[in-house]
Design a protein around this motif. Structure first.
Motif, PDB file in Angstrom:
ATOM      1  N   ALA A   1      37.442  45.303  30.421  1.00  0.00           N
ATOM      2  CA  ALA A   1      36.537  44.231  30.831  1.00  0.00           C
ATOM      3  C   ALA A   1      37.220  42.903  30.548  1.00  0.00           C
ATOM      4  O   ALA A   1      37.903  42.747  29.539  1.00  0.00           O
ATOM      5  CB  ALA A   1      35.221  44.328  30.068  1.00  0.00           C
TER       6      ALA A   1
ATOM      7  N   SER B   1      35.921  40.246  29.670  1.00  0.00           N
ATOM      8  CA  SER B   1      35.259  39.512  28.591  1.00  0.00           C
ATOM      9  C   SER B   1      35.988  39.641  27.258  1.00  0.00           C
ATOM     10  O   SER B   1      35.868  38.773  26.404  1.00  0.00           O
ATOM     11  CB  SER B   1      33.807  39.972  28.434  1.00  0.00           C
TER      12      SER B   1
ATOM     13  N   GLU C   1      34.304  52.465  24.723  1.00  0.00           N
ATOM     14  CA  GLU C   1      33.997  51.039  24.812  1.00  0.00           C
ATOM     15  C   GLU C   1      33.709  50.615  26.252  1.00  0.00           C
ATOM     16  O   GLU C   1      32.784  49.850  26.516  1.00  0.00           O
ATOM     17  CB  GLU C   1      35.164  50.229  24.246  1.00  0.00           C
TER      18      GLU C   1
ATOM     19  N   GLN D   1      30.225  49.035  27.515  1.00  0.00           N
ATOM     20  CA  GLN D   1      30.170  47.698  28.117  1.00  0.00           C
ATOM     21  C   GLN D   1      29.489  47.734  29.482  1.00  0.00           C
ATOM     22  O   GLN D   1      28.697  46.851  29.820  1.00  0.00           O
ATOM     23  CB  GLN D   1      31.577  47.121  28.254  1.00  0.00           C
TER      24      GLN D   1
ATOM     25  N   LYS E   1      30.405  44.871  35.099  1.00  0.00           N
ATOM     26  CA  LYS E   1      31.206  43.923  34.323  1.00  0.00           C
ATOM     27  C   LYS E   1      32.449  43.540  35.101  1.00  0.00           C
ATOM     28  O   LYS E   1      33.059  44.378  35.772  1.00  0.00           O
ATOM     29  CB  LYS E   1      31.652  44.553  32.997  1.00  0.00           C
TER      30      LYS E   1
END
Length: 157
Positions: A22, A24, A51, A55, A61
């Motif tokens: 991701a 982020s 993970e 997410q 995402k």
């Protein structure tokens, strides 16, 4: 399809691993991807507790998938949206011995999670492979010319 788009998908089709994460937090992890040219997506099989799956559980995402393969002469940074998928037909289509080695109960394992990555754009570098690279380096030393390292382009997906 443009030549660059065809070159991108054609080479990506022959590679099955990259680094996915991701945007982020940019914690990229190695993942095997499955190319679905018909829908223009990449698919990943993972476990629900990873993970990436955690997410994506709260909704799509922004993500990035990095592929680097000297044999195929493809280096690319792919941006797109990563989301969870419950598409059992797609899981059946993609399931293989590699995926099965991670899950005790096969594709019926409660921990199996399918991820869908919808690419939006990619920056791409292509070469003619590692032997061509060595040839270009040797030629550059002999001729004092810069080596031809292939093509660099961006594509909207």
């Amino acid at each position: 399809m443009t030549d660059n788009l065809e070159k991108f998908w054609g080479r990506l089709d022959d590679i099955n691993t990259g680094m996915l994460g991701a945007t982020s937090d940019l914690r990229l992890v190695p993942m095997s991807h499955y190319v679905d040219r018909k829908t223009g997506c990449l698919w990943f099989i993972t476990a629900k507790g990873t993970e990436l799956a955690t997410q994506a559980a709260s909704g799509p995402k922004d993500a990035i998938h990095i592929v680097s393969d000297a044999r195929e002469g493809l280096y690319t940074r792919i941006h797109g949206q990563l989301s969870l998928s419950e598409d059992r037909a797609k899981l059946d289509e993609l399931w293989n011995a590699v995926a099965a080695s991670w899950f005790e109960d096969g594709k019926q394992d409660e921990d199996v999670q399918l991820l869908q990555f919808r690419p939006t754009k990619a920056e791409v570098w292509t070469t003619d492979g590692s032997l061509a690279f060595l040839y270009e380096i040797a030629k550059a030393h002999l001729t004092d010319q810069k080596p031809d390292m292939g093509d660099h382009f961006s594509v909207a997906l």
